[in-house]
Design a protein around this motif. Structure first.
Motif, PDB file in Angstrom:
ATOM      1  N   UNK A  15     -31.594   5.639  -1.340  1.00  0.00           N
ATOM      2  CA  UNK A  15     -31.123   6.965  -0.960  1.00  0.00           C
ATOM      3  C   UNK A  15     -32.131   7.661  -0.042  1.00  0.00           C
ATOM      4  N   UNK A  16     -33.399   7.547  -0.377  1.00  0.00           N
ATOM      5  CA  UNK A  16     -34.442   8.147   0.461  1.00  0.00           C
ATOM      6  C   UNK A  16     -34.484   7.474   1.835  1.00  0.00           C
ATOM      7  N   UNK A  17     -34.310   6.166   1.873  1.00  0.00           N
ATOM      8  CA  UNK A  17     -34.283   5.449   3.148  1.00  0.00           C
ATOM      9  C   UNK A  17     -33.084   5.883   3.986  1.00  0.00           C
ATOM     10  N   UNK A  18     -31.943   6.027   3.350  1.00  0.00           N
ATOM     11  CA  UNK A  18     -30.750   6.497   4.071  1.00  0.00           C
ATOM     12  C   UNK A  18     -30.980   7.894   4.649  1.00  0.00           C
ATOM     13  N   UNK A  19     -31.657   8.748   3.893  1.00  0.00           N
ATOM     14  CA  UNK A  19     -31.968  10.091   4.391  1.00  0.00           C
ATOM     15  C   UNK A  19     -32.885  10.025   5.611  1.00  0.00           C
ATOM     16  N   UNK A  20     -33.873   9.152   5.555  1.00  0.00           N
ATOM     17  CA  UNK A  20     -34.787   8.996   6.690  1.00  0.00           C
ATOM     18  C   UNK A  20     -34.025   8.496   7.911  1.00  0.00           C
ATOM     19  N   UNK A  21     -33.183   7.510   7.724  1.00  0.00           N
ATOM     20  CA  UNK A  21     -32.408   6.970   8.848  1.00  0.00           C
ATOM     21  C   UNK A  21     -31.525   8.049   9.454  1.00  0.00           C
ATOM     22  N   UNK A  22     -30.856   8.813   8.615  1.00  0.00           N
ATOM     23  CA  UNK A  22     -29.994   9.893   9.100  1.00  0.00           C
ATOM     24  C   UNK A  22     -30.803  10.901   9.910  1.00  0.00           C
ATOM     25  N   UNK A  23     -31.960  11.273   9.389  1.00  0.00           N
ATOM     26  CA  UNK A  23     -32.804  12.241  10.096  1.00  0.00           C
ATOM     27  C   UNK A  23     -33.279  11.689  11.432  1.00  0.00           C
ATOM     28  N   UNK A  24     -33.684  10.431  11.450  1.00  0.00           N
ATOM     29  CA  UNK A  24     -34.171   9.830  12.694  1.00  0.00           C
ATOM     30  C   UNK A  24     -33.041   9.640  13.698  1.00  0.00           C
ATOM     31  N   UNK A  25     -31.860   9.302  13.215  1.00  0.00           N
ATOM     32  CA  UNK A  25     -30.715   9.154  14.118  1.00  0.00           C
ATOM     33  C   UNK A  25     -30.327  10.490  14.749  1.00  0.00           C
ATOM     34  N   UNK A  26     -30.529  11.572  14.008  1.00  0.00           N
ATOM     35  CA  UNK A  26     -30.169  12.886  14.539  1.00  0.00           C
ATOM     36  C   UNK A  26     -31.182  13.402  15.559  1.00  0.00           C
ATOM     37  N   UNK A  27     -32.364  12.822  15.572  1.00  0.00           N
ATOM     38  CA  UNK A  27     -33.404  13.256  16.496  1.00  0.00           C
ATOM     39  C   UNK A  27     -34.281  12.077  16.908  1.00  0.00           C
ATOM     40  N   UNK A  28     -33.699  11.090  17.599  1.00  0.00           N
ATOM     41  CA  UNK A  28     -34.462   9.882  17.937  1.00  0.00           C
ATOM     42  C   UNK A  28     -35.665  10.140  18.844  1.00  0.00           C
ATOM     43  N   UNK A  29     -35.642  11.237  19.588  1.00  0.00           N
ATOM     44  CA  UNK A  29     -36.775  11.548  20.460  1.00  0.00           C
ATOM     45  C   UNK A  29     -38.028  11.885  19.652  1.00  0.00           C
ATOM     46  N   UNK A  31     -38.986  10.314  16.877  1.00  0.00           N
ATOM     47  CA  UNK A  31     -39.293   9.213  15.950  1.00  0.00           C
ATOM     48  C   UNK A  31     -40.800   8.981  15.813  1.00  0.00           C
ATOM     49  N   UNK A  32     -41.547   9.104  16.916  1.00  0.00           N
ATOM     50  CA  UNK A  32     -43.006   8.896  16.841  1.00  0.00           C
ATOM     51  C   UNK A  32     -43.659   9.917  15.919  1.00  0.00           C
ATOM     52  N   UNK A  33     -43.149  11.112  15.911  1.00  0.00           N
ATOM     53  CA  UNK A  33     -43.703  12.181  15.075  1.00  0.00           C
ATOM     54  C   UNK A  33     -43.193  12.092  13.639  1.00  0.00           C
ATOM     55  N   UNK A  34     -41.896  11.798  13.484  1.00  0.00           N
ATOM     56  CA  UNK A  34     -41.272  11.833  12.153  1.00  0.00           C
ATOM     57  C   UNK A  34     -41.541  10.590  11.311  1.00  0.00           C
ATOM     58  N   UNK A  35     -41.590   9.436  11.919  1.00  0.00           N
ATOM     59  CA  UNK A  35     -41.729   8.193  11.155  1.00  0.00           C
ATOM     60  C   UNK A  35     -42.969   8.187  10.261  1.00  0.00           C
ATOM     61  N   UNK A  36     -44.148   8.529  10.780  1.00  0.00           N
ATOM     62  CA  UNK A  36     -45.322   8.540   9.899  1.00  0.00           C
ATOM     63  C   UNK A  36     -45.224   9.592   8.788  1.00  0.00           C
ATOM     64  N   UNK A  37     -44.471  10.635   9.034  1.00  0.00           N
ATOM     65  CA  UNK A  37     -44.297  11.693   8.039  1.00  0.00           C
ATOM     66  C   UNK A  37     -43.313  11.274   6.942  1.00  0.00           C
ATOM     67  N   UNK A  38     -42.269  10.545   7.310  1.00  0.00           N
ATOM     68  CA  UNK A  38     -41.184  10.235   6.386  1.00  0.00           C
ATOM     69  C   UNK A  38     -41.330   8.902   5.653  1.00  0.00           C
ATOM     70  N   UNK A  39     -41.943   7.922   6.269  1.00  0.00           N
ATOM     71  CA  UNK A  39     -41.997   6.583   5.686  1.00  0.00           C
ATOM     72  C   UNK A  39     -42.840   6.447   4.419  1.00  0.00           C
ATOM     73  N   UNK A  40     -43.938   7.167   4.270  1.00  0.00           N
ATOM     74  CA  UNK A  40     -44.735   6.988   3.050  1.00  0.00           C
ATOM     75  C   UNK A  40     -43.934   7.208   1.758  1.00  0.00           C
TER      76      UNK A  40
END
Length: 77
Positions: A15-29, A31-40
């Protein structure tokens, strides 16, 4: 091993992974900023699933927080 517990914890990670994917898909530009924040949190939930698999819900009371969410020492890699 409590299969229900393992499935519950893995579904939480999913569920958490799906939330991350949804968030990244909504703002792919961003991704460099959000990925390190969301993946841990995803890794912590997967580690929690593995580290608590034997004790089930009792792991919360028996293991230190870092032991619960840290990379598994006994993961066969």
């Amino acid at each position: 091993m409590d299969a229900d517990w393992v499935l519950t914890t893995l579904n939480d990670a999913l569920s958490a992974l799906e939330d991350v994917i949804t968030e990244l898909e909504s703002d792919p530009e961003s991704i460099d900023e959000l990925l390190p924040e969301l993946m841990p949190a995803i890794y912590a939930k997967l580690n929690y699933a593995w580290n608590s698999r034997e004790l089930g819900p009792e792991a919360i009371d028996k293991l230190d927080h870092n032991e619960l969410i840290g990379f598994p020492k006994d993961l066969p890699l």
